[in-house]
Design an enzyme around this catalytic site. Structure first.
Site, PDB file in Angstrom:
ATOM      1  N   ASP A  87       0.351 -11.547   0.822  1.00 28.85           N
ATOM      2  CA  ASP A  87       1.300 -11.221   1.891  1.00 28.85           C
ATOM      3  C   ASP A  87       1.093  -9.793   2.367  1.00 28.85           C
ATOM      4  O   ASP A  87       2.035  -9.042   2.519  1.00 28.85           O
ATOM      5  CB  ASP A  87       2.743 -11.445   1.395  1.00 28.85           C
ATOM      6  CG  ASP A  87       3.700 -11.662   2.555  1.00 28.85           C
ATOM      7  OD1 ASP A  87       3.215 -11.827   3.697  1.00 28.85           O
ATOM      8  OD2 ASP A  87       4.929 -11.653   2.327  1.00 28.85           O
ATOM      9  N   GLY A 110      13.559  -9.723   2.040  1.00 24.87           N
ATOM     10  CA  GLY A 110      12.276 -10.394   2.232  1.00 24.87           C
ATOM     11  C   GLY A 110      12.420 -11.833   1.841  1.00 24.87           C
ATOM     12  O   GLY A 110      13.509 -12.286   1.492  1.00 24.87           O
ATOM     13  N   GLY A 111      11.316 -12.560   1.914  1.00 22.11           N
ATOM     14  CA  GLY A 111      11.353 -13.969   1.586  1.00 22.11           C
ATOM     15  C   GLY A 111      11.690 -14.182   0.122  1.00 22.11           C
ATOM     16  O   GLY A 111      12.123 -15.230  -0.277  1.00 22.11           O
ATOM     17  N   GLY A 134      13.620 -11.972  -1.896  1.00 23.08           N
ATOM     18  CA  GLY A 134      14.800 -11.334  -2.462  1.00 23.08           C
ATOM     19  C   GLY A 134      15.272 -10.177  -1.592  1.00 23.08           C
ATOM     20  O   GLY A 134      14.774  -9.940  -0.512  1.00 23.08           O
ATOM     21  N   THR A 135      16.288  -9.463  -2.100  1.00 23.78           N
ATOM     22  CA  THR A 135      16.866  -8.347  -1.379  1.00 23.78           C
ATOM     23  C   THR A 135      16.572  -7.076  -2.167  1.00 23.78           C
ATOM     24  O   THR A 135      16.642  -7.084  -3.386  1.00 23.78           O
ATOM     25  CB  THR A 135      18.394  -8.524  -1.274  1.00 23.78           C
ATOM     26  OG1 THR A 135      18.634  -9.837  -0.820  1.00 23.78           O
ATOM     27  CG2 THR A 135      19.005  -7.524  -0.328  1.00 23.78           C
ATOM     28  N   VAL A 136      16.250  -6.000  -1.459  1.00 23.29           N
ATOM     29  CA  VAL A 136      15.918  -4.760  -2.138  1.00 23.29           C
ATOM     30  C   VAL A 136      17.039  -3.738  -1.930  1.00 23.29           C
ATOM     31  O   VAL A 136      17.473  -3.505  -0.810  1.00 23.29           O
ATOM     32  CB  VAL A 136      14.584  -4.181  -1.627  1.00 23.29           C
ATOM     33  CG1 VAL A 136      14.209  -2.953  -2.421  1.00 23.29           C
ATOM     34  CG2 VAL A 136      13.503  -5.222  -1.731  1.00 23.29           C
ATOM     35  N   LEU A 175      18.013  -1.881   1.244  1.00 20.04           N
ATOM     36  CA  LEU A 175      16.858  -1.258   1.905  1.00 20.04           C
ATOM     37  C   LEU A 175      16.113  -2.281   2.744  1.00 20.04           C
ATOM     38  O   LEU A 175      15.486  -1.937   3.732  1.00 20.04           O
ATOM     39  CB  LEU A 175      15.903  -0.700   0.855  1.00 20.04           C
ATOM     40  CG  LEU A 175      16.399   0.481   0.031  1.00 20.04           C
ATOM     41  CD1 LEU A 175      15.411   0.762  -1.084  1.00 20.04           C
ATOM     42  CD2 LEU A 175      16.559   1.695   0.906  1.00 20.04           C
ATOM     43  N   GLY A 176      16.165  -3.536   2.325  1.00 21.85           N
ATOM     44  CA  GLY A 176      15.447  -4.549   3.084  1.00 21.85           C
ATOM     45  C   GLY A 176      15.631  -5.910   2.459  1.00 21.85           C
ATOM     46  O   GLY A 176      16.079  -6.031   1.328  1.00 21.85           O
ATOM     47  N   LYS A 204      14.881  -4.834  -6.797  1.00 16.76           N
ATOM     48  CA  LYS A 204      14.761  -6.088  -6.052  1.00 16.76           C
ATOM     49  C   LYS A 204      15.453  -7.205  -6.803  1.00 16.76           C
ATOM     50  O   LYS A 204      15.171  -7.453  -7.962  1.00 16.76           O
ATOM     51  CB  LYS A 204      13.292  -6.423  -5.820  1.00 16.76           C
ATOM     52  CG  LYS A 204      13.146  -7.712  -5.034  1.00 16.76           C
ATOM     53  CD  LYS A 204      11.860  -7.798  -4.277  1.00 16.76           C
ATOM     54  CE  LYS A 204      10.735  -8.203  -5.198  1.00 16.76           C
ATOM     55  NZ  LYS A 204       9.492  -8.376  -4.454  1.00 16.76           N
TER      56      LYS A 204
END
Ligand SMILES: *[C@@H]1O[C@H](CO)[C@@H](O)[C@H](O)[C@H]1NC(C)=O
Ligand SMILES: *[C@@H]1O[C@H](CO)[C@@H](O)[C@H](O)[C@H]1NC(C)=O
Ligand SMILES: *[C@@H]1O[C@H](CO)[C@@H](O)[C@H](O)[C@H]1NC(C)=O
Ligand SMILES: *[C@@H]1O[C@H](CO)[C@@H](O)[C@H](O)[C@H]1NC(C)=O
Ligand SMILES: *[C@@H]1O[C@H](CO)[C@@H](O)[C@H](O)[C@H]1NC(C)=O
Ligand SMILES: *[C@@H]1O[C@H](CO)[C@@H](O)[C@H](O)[C@H]1NC(C)=O
Ligand SMILES: *[C@@H]1O[C@H](CO)[C@@H](O)[C@H](O)[C@H]1NC(C)=O
Ligand SMILES: *[C@@H]1O[C@H](CO)[C@@H](O)[C@H](O)[C@H]1NC(C)=O
Ligand SMILES: *[C@@H]1O[C@H](CO)[C@@H](O)[C@H](O)[C@H]1NC(C)=O
Length: 734
Positions: free
Chosen positions: A536, A420-421, A423-425, A417-418, A439
Site C-alpha cells: 500500500d 485508514g482501511g 484502523g484509526t490513528v 491523526l488519521g 493505531k
C-alpha cells in the site's frame, strides 16, 4: 533467606547493555547509550572503540585516542588527557622555547567538565595558557610562576608556589595548551628542570614537592597522561522540547528527563522507586523495597507490600496501626474498654466486615471476569504466539490497555491523526512525556492473527531511518493496538495536494523524499528476511518530519514473502490509482507491485496531481495512465508542475520521468527492482555535481539501454491492456 538474597543478586545484575551486546570492554562497564561492535548496540554518536590489542582490552571514545576510565549514566565520563611538558637541559643547550599541544572532541557529544577539571601547571620558571574554543570563540586563561628555591614549596597545596590551578570555562570541546619559560630555567636548573601543564580531574590530583623536582610521581611516565572528566548528554534538545521534537527521544519507561547542567543537552534518570538503565526503550524496573529492610520503614511486626514505584506498610489482622517504624507501628487493641463499647465495636466491626467481604467478593469476581476477558483477547490476538516469538528477540514491546487509554485521553476524537482501511490513528502521550502515534486496528480476522503477529515482530525489528519505527503493541485489549513513533509534519499527500500547500516542496526535497522512500522499500524487499511487500505504497502513507525526511508507514496490508516463494497469491488489496494492474488481473503479488505504486508516487511528485481524480475528463482520471499516454505522445512538459519545471535540471527531469515510466511498466518483469530505483535516484541527485555519465562507459551504456525501455513504454499492446484495467478499477471504485 536464600531466596531473597538470590533475587537481590538478580536485581543488582540488571543489564546495562542491549541484549546481545557486550557489557564490558576489558574491565570497564559500557552502559547503553554507549556501546561497541554492532551498530544496534549503541545510540548514534555514542560509539566506543574497544581496542583488543591491550590486555585487558581498553575502551576509547569513538575513533579518538581518548581512553574511557568509566562512564556515569548521570552525564559524566572519566578519560585521560595528555600532559604537555617542556624540559630544559642546560649542558646540552636543548632548550625549547615554547610548546603547544591541542586536544579536541569536536563534533562529538562531549565537553570538558568545568566543575570537575582544573587547568594545572607545575614549574618554577613557567608560563602557561589554555585557550578553549566554544561555538567558534576562544577563551584564554592561565598562570605564570617564578620561584627561586625549593624551600618555599609545600606539599598538598597548589597555590601559586611551583604549582598553579585555574578553572576553565563551560562548554569547551577543544583546547590548546601553551607552555614556555621566562629564563629558560637557568635560575632554577638545579632543582626544576621541567615545566608541565595539563587539564586534570581536580579531585584526583594532589600536588607534592617531588613533582617539581622532575619525578612527577602523579602520572605514569610511559603514558604521560592524567585523568580528566568529560560531560556528556543527548545533544541538541532540552527536556522541554526533546519529548516532542527529538525523533529518537532517549528516555524510556519509568524514567525522567533532566537538562545537563552545561547546556549540552538532556539526560535520563530512573524515576523514584525504579532502577535500571533509563535509556532502554523498556526503561527502568520497579525496585522491590520489601526485599531488604533497609529500603523500607515498615516496623518489624508490620507487613510490607511492594507497589510499582513504592511500597505500603500494613498491620497483620488483629492488630492496629500504620505498621511504620516511626509511626504508630502495630499494636494489639487496648483491652480495658467497658463491655458496652466492646459490644458496639463488635457490631460495628461485624457490619464493616460483612460490607468488606461482600464488596471484596464482588470486586474479586469482577476482577476475575475482567482478567478472563483480557486473557481471551490476548489469546485471540495471538498474544501467546507473540510472546513465544519475542522471547527469542528481547524486545519489550508490550503496553497495557490502561496505559494507552490514558495516553490518548480514552481515545479522544480531538487526538485523531488519521483513519485508514486498517484502523484509526491517535496521538498519545506516554507517562514519560514521549509523544507517540497509537493505531487502533479494526477487528482482526482470526485466520490472519498469525500473519499479524509475525508482522509486529518483524516490524519491531526493522531499524531503518526511513521506516516509521514500531515501538510496541498491546494485545490484551479487544482489538490490537500498535504504538509507533510520532512523525511531526504529516503526510506527503498533505504537502503535495492539500489546499494551501500546493507547490510547497522544492524539487530538491522532492527528489530526496523519492530517494528515501525508495531506500526504505528496497530495504523491506532485500535487506530483511523474510522480505516484506508493503502493498500500500502511496503518498498518504509517506510521513514527513520537520526536515522533510520521509518515513514509510502503514504496514496494515503488508505481507511477508515466505523464503521459498517469489510470488504470493492473495486477495487483491491496495488503493485504487496505485494498484499494480498485473497484480489486479492475476492476484499474484510480487515485489514489483510496490515498484508500480512507487512509480505513481514519483509521478505525483513530478506533476502535483492526485493519483485518481474522478472529476477530470475520462483520459485524465487515472494519473499513471494519463502520464504514460503523454509520455507516448511526447507531450510530458504540459503535465509537470511549474515549480518542478523551474527548479529541476533538464537532464535530471528527463531521467526521472523515464524512471517513472519504467516503474509503471505493464509487466512486472520489465520494472526495475527497488534497489535499482534507489541507486538511479541517488545518481540523479548528484547529477550536476558529478557528470559521471561522460566518464563511465558502462553507466552510459546502461542509460542507452533505458532509452529502448522508454520506447517499450509506448507500444500499442501496453496501451490497450491499460485501458482494460482502468475500466475494471473504476467500476470497482464506485
Ligand atoms: C589499538 O591500539 C594500538 C596501539 O595503541 C593501535 O596501534 C591500534 O591502531 C588500535 N586499534 C584500533 C582498532 O583502534
Ligand atoms: C612531601 O611529600 C613527599 C612524599 O610525597 C615527602 O618525601 C616530603 O618529605 C614531603 N615534604 C614536606 C615539606 O612535607
Ligand atoms: C632561551 O633559549 C632560547 C633558545 O635557545 C634563546 O633564543 C633565548 O634567548 C633564551 N632566553 C633566555 C632568557 O635566556
Ligand atoms: C633569573 O636569571 C636572569 C638572567 O638569566 C636574571 O635577569 C633574573 O633576574 C633572574 N631572576 C631571578 C628571580 O632570580
Ligand atoms: C589525593 O588525595 C586524596 C585524599 O587525600 C586521595 O584519596 C587520592 O587518592 C590522592 N590522589 C592521588 C593521585 O594520589
Ligand atoms: C530545543 O530547545 C533548545 C534550547 O531552547 C534550542 O537550542 C533547540 O534549538 C531546540 N530544538 C528544537 C528542535 O526545537
Ligand atoms: C535521579 O533519581 C534519583 C531517584 O530516583 C534521585 O535521588 C536523584 O537525585 C536523581 N538524579 C538527578 C541528577 O536528577
Ligand atoms: C540491604 O541493603 C543495604 C544497602 O542497600 C545493603 O548494605 C545490605 O547488605 C542489604 N541487606 C541484605 C540482607 O541484602
Ligand atoms: C526513626 O527514628 C529514629 C530515632 O528518632 C531515627 O534514628 C531513624 O532514622 C528513624 N527511622 C526512619 C525510617 O525514619
Amino acid at each position: 533467606m536464600a531466596l531473597p538474597v538470590l533475587l537481590l543478586q538478580f536485581l543488582l545484575s540488571l543489564p546495562i547493555s542491549k541484549a546481545g551486546c557486550e557489557e564490558k570492554c576489558g574491565d570497564i562497564p559500557i552502559p547503553y547509550p554507549f556501546g561497541f561492535g554492532n551498530p544496534n548496540c549503541y545510540r548514534k554518536r555514542y560509539d566506543v572503540t574497544c581496542n583488543h590489542t591491550f590486555t585487558p582490552p581498553k575502551p576509547f571514545i569513538s575513533n579518538t585516542n581518548y581512553e574511557i576510565l568509566n562512564i556515569s549514566p548521570l552525564g559524566q565520563l572519566h578519560t585521560k588527557t595528555f600532559v604537555t611538558y617542556d624540559c630544559y637541559d642546560q649542558e646540552k643547550d636543548r632548550s625549547i622555547n615554547r610548546v603547544r599541544s591541542s586536544f579536541g572532541l569536536v563534533d562529538l557529544p562531549y565537553t570538558f567538565s568545568d566543575t570537575k577539571n582544573k587547568f594545572t601547571a607545575i614549574g618554577c620558571d613557567t608560563v602557561s595558557y589554555i585557550t578553549g574554543t566554544r561555538d567558534g570563540r576562544g577563551f584564554t586563561t592561565g598562570c605564570s610562576m617564578v620561584c627561586s628555591d625549593q624551600q618555599s614549596l609545600g606539599n598538598g597545596s597548589c597555590s601559586g608556589m611551583g604549582c598553579c590551578q585555574t578553572s576553565i570555562q563551560k562548554g569547551f570541546k577543544m583546547f590548546v595548551v601553551e607552555l614556555y619559560s621566562l629564563y629558560n630555567h637557568t635560575n632554577v636548573s638545579n632543582f626544576n628542570p621541567c615545566s608541565y601543564a595539563f587539564m586534570v580531574d581536580s579531585e584526583w590530583f594532589n600536588f607534592s614537592v617531588p613533582d617539581i623536582l622532575g619525578y612527577m610521581g602523579f602520572y605514569n611516565r610511559n603514558e604521560k597522561m592524567v585523568p580528566a572528566v568529560l560531560d556528556w548528554a543527548i545533544e541538541k534538545y532540552t527536556c522541554e522540547n526533546a519529548s516532542s521534537s527529538d525523533p529518537n527521544y532517549a528516555c524510556g519507561k519509568n524514567s525522567e528527563c533532566f537538562n545537563s547542567p552545561n547546556g549540552l543537552g538532556y539526560l535520563c534518570n530512573c524515576s523514584q522507586g525504579y532502577q535500571g538503565n533509563p535509556y532502554f526503550d523498556h526503561g527502568c524496573q520497579d525496585i522491590d523495597e520489601c526485599m531488604n529492610s533497609t529500603m523500607n520503614d515498615c516496623s518489624s511486626s508490620g507487613v510490607c507490600t511492594n507497589t510499582p514505584g513504592s511500597y505500603t506498610c500494613s498491620c497483620p489482622p488483629g492488630t492496629r496501626g500504620d505498621g511504620r517504624e516511626n509511626g504508630s507501628g502495630c499494636a494489639s487493641p487496648p483491652r480495658n474498654l467497658s463491655q458496652l463499647i466492646q459490644v458496639f465495636l463488635g457490631i460495628g466491626f461485624g457490619i464493616l466486615f460483612l460490607l468488606f467481604v461482600s464488596s471484596w467478593l464482588y470486586w474479586g469476581i469482577q476482577h476475575r471476569r475482567q482478567k478472563k476477558r483480557k486473557e481471551n483477547f490476548f489469546q485471540q490476538n495471538g498474544g501467546l504466539l507473540l510472546r513465544q516469538l519475542l522471547s527469542s528477540h528481547d524486545a519489550n514491546v508490550e503496553f497495557t490497555e490502561e496505559e494507552l487509554e490514558k495516553a490518548t485521553h480514552n481515545y479522544d476524537k480531538s487526538l485523531i491523526l488519521g483513519r485508514g482501511g486498517y484502523g484509526t490513528v491517535y496521538k498519545g502521550t506516554l507517562p514519560n512525556n514521549k509523544i507517540v502515534a497509537i493505531k487502533k486496528s479494526k477487528i482482526v480476522d482470526e485466520s490472519q492473527v498469525e500473519q499479524f503477529i509475525n508482522e509486529v515482530v518483524i516490524l519491531s525489528q526493522i531499524e531503518h531511518e526511513n521506516v516509521v519505527k514500531l515501538l510496541g503493541c498491546c494485545l490484551d485489549s479487544e482489538v490490537p493496538l500498535l504504538v509507533y513513533e510520532f512523525i511531526t509534519n504529516g503526510t506527503l499527500f498533505h504537502h503535495i495536494h492539500d489546499e494551501g500547500h500546493k507547490s510547497s516542496i522544492s524539487w530538491d526535497n522532492r527528489l530526496r523524499i523519492a530517494t528515501e522512500t525508495a531506500k526504505a522499500i528496497a530495504h523491506l524487499h532485500s535487506a530483511v528476511t523474510p522480505p516484506i511487500i508493503h502493498r500500500d505504497i502511496k503518498s498518504a502513507n509517506i510521513l514527513l518530519d520537520d526536515f522533510f525526511k520521509a518515513k514509510v508507514s502503514d504496514f496494515g496490508a503488508s505481507r511477508l514473502v515466505p523464503l521459498d516463494h517469489t510470488q504470493l497469491t492473495t486477495l487483491v488489496q491496495g488503493t485504487l490509482g496505485y494498484l499494480d494492474p498485473e497484480y489486479f488481473q492475476t492476484s499474484h503479488l510480487t515485489e514489483k507491485s510496490d515498484v508500480y505504486s512507487f512509480g505513481v508516487v514519483l509521478v505525483e511528485l513530478l506533476t502535483g496531481r492526485k493519483a485518481l481524480e474522478l472529476d477530470r475528463p475520462e483520459r485524465e482520471k487515472n494519473l499513471a495512465i494519463h502520464f504514460m499516454n503523454l509520455m507516448k505522445e511526447d507531450d510530458i512538459l504540459n503535465i509537470l508542475e511549474d515549480r518542478v519545471l523551474h527548479e529541476a535540471d533538464k537532464d535530471q527531469l528527463c531521467e526521472v520521468t523515464k524512471l517513472a515510466c519504467r516503474c509503471l511498466s505493464m509487466k512486472g518483469e520489465e520494472r526495475p527492482t527497488m534497489k535499482e530505483v534507489d541507486r538511479e535516484l541517488e545518481g540523479f541527485r548528484g547529477f550536476d555535481n558529478h557528470p559521471w555519465v561522460e566518464h563511465n562507459h558502462e553507466e552510459a551504456e546502461y542509460l542507452l539501454g533505458e532509452q529502448s525501455n522508454l520506447q517499450r513504454c509506448s507500444t500499442a499492446e501496453y496501451d490497450s491492456s491499460l485501458r482494460g484495467h482502468v475500466a475494471i478499477s473504476l467500476n470497482n471504485g464506485r
